[in-house]
Design a protein around this motif. Structure first.
Motif: not given
Length: 144
Positions: A73, A78, A80, A83-84, A139
């Motif tokens: 993930d 994505t 998210l 962001a992470i 990402n």
């Protein structure tokens, strides 16, 4: 672009971050004699210092758990994931910059184990900064 970050590298980063969280109390106590210094503060400031120490330890541990449990993930491009990985990357880049800019002014006890430990920890921090910054860029490219 057919580039991918290998899962094993993210997993090593996750394990390393958990390791830093677990070793953190030892380093504060044995290497830096941190608690002796904290006792010289006013009671409220003592609690604030201890709280921030726990925040650091908690973030390191949490980032490691995220890396271990959400490996795929973290690179699925994505918002998210962006962001992470941006958060984790910025955290470790900031740590490395702080380490380079401020820590050389202070003496680490000259025991051989502490000197080797210092090099090892700095290498880990740099690894985390690189892995999660590269993940962030990966990402970002996938989203654009």
């Amino acid at each position: 672009m057919n580039f991918s970050i290998p899962n094993w590298l993210i997993i090593i980063g996750g394990c390393g971050q958990i390791f830093t969280a677990l070793i953190y109390p030892y380093i504060r106590h044995r290497v830096f004699d941190w608690y002796t210094d904290v006792k010289q503060l006013k009671p409220l400031n003592q609690e604030i210092a201890k709280t921030y120490g726990r925040y650091i330890q908690g973030l390191n541990f949490s980032f490691g758990i995220i890396a271990l449990t959400l490996t795929n993930d973290l690179k699925n491009q994505t918002p998210l994931a962006l962001a992470i990985t941006g958060l984790i990357g910025a955290y470790w880049v900031g740590k490395v910059i702080t380490q380079i800019a401020y820590y050389p002014m202070y003496e680490i006890p000259q025991k051989f184990i502490f000197k080797i430990g210092s090099y090892f920890m700095n290498a880990l921090f740099t690894l985390f900064a690189i892995v999660f910054t590269v993940l962030f860029i990966y990402n970002l490219i996938g989203i654009l």
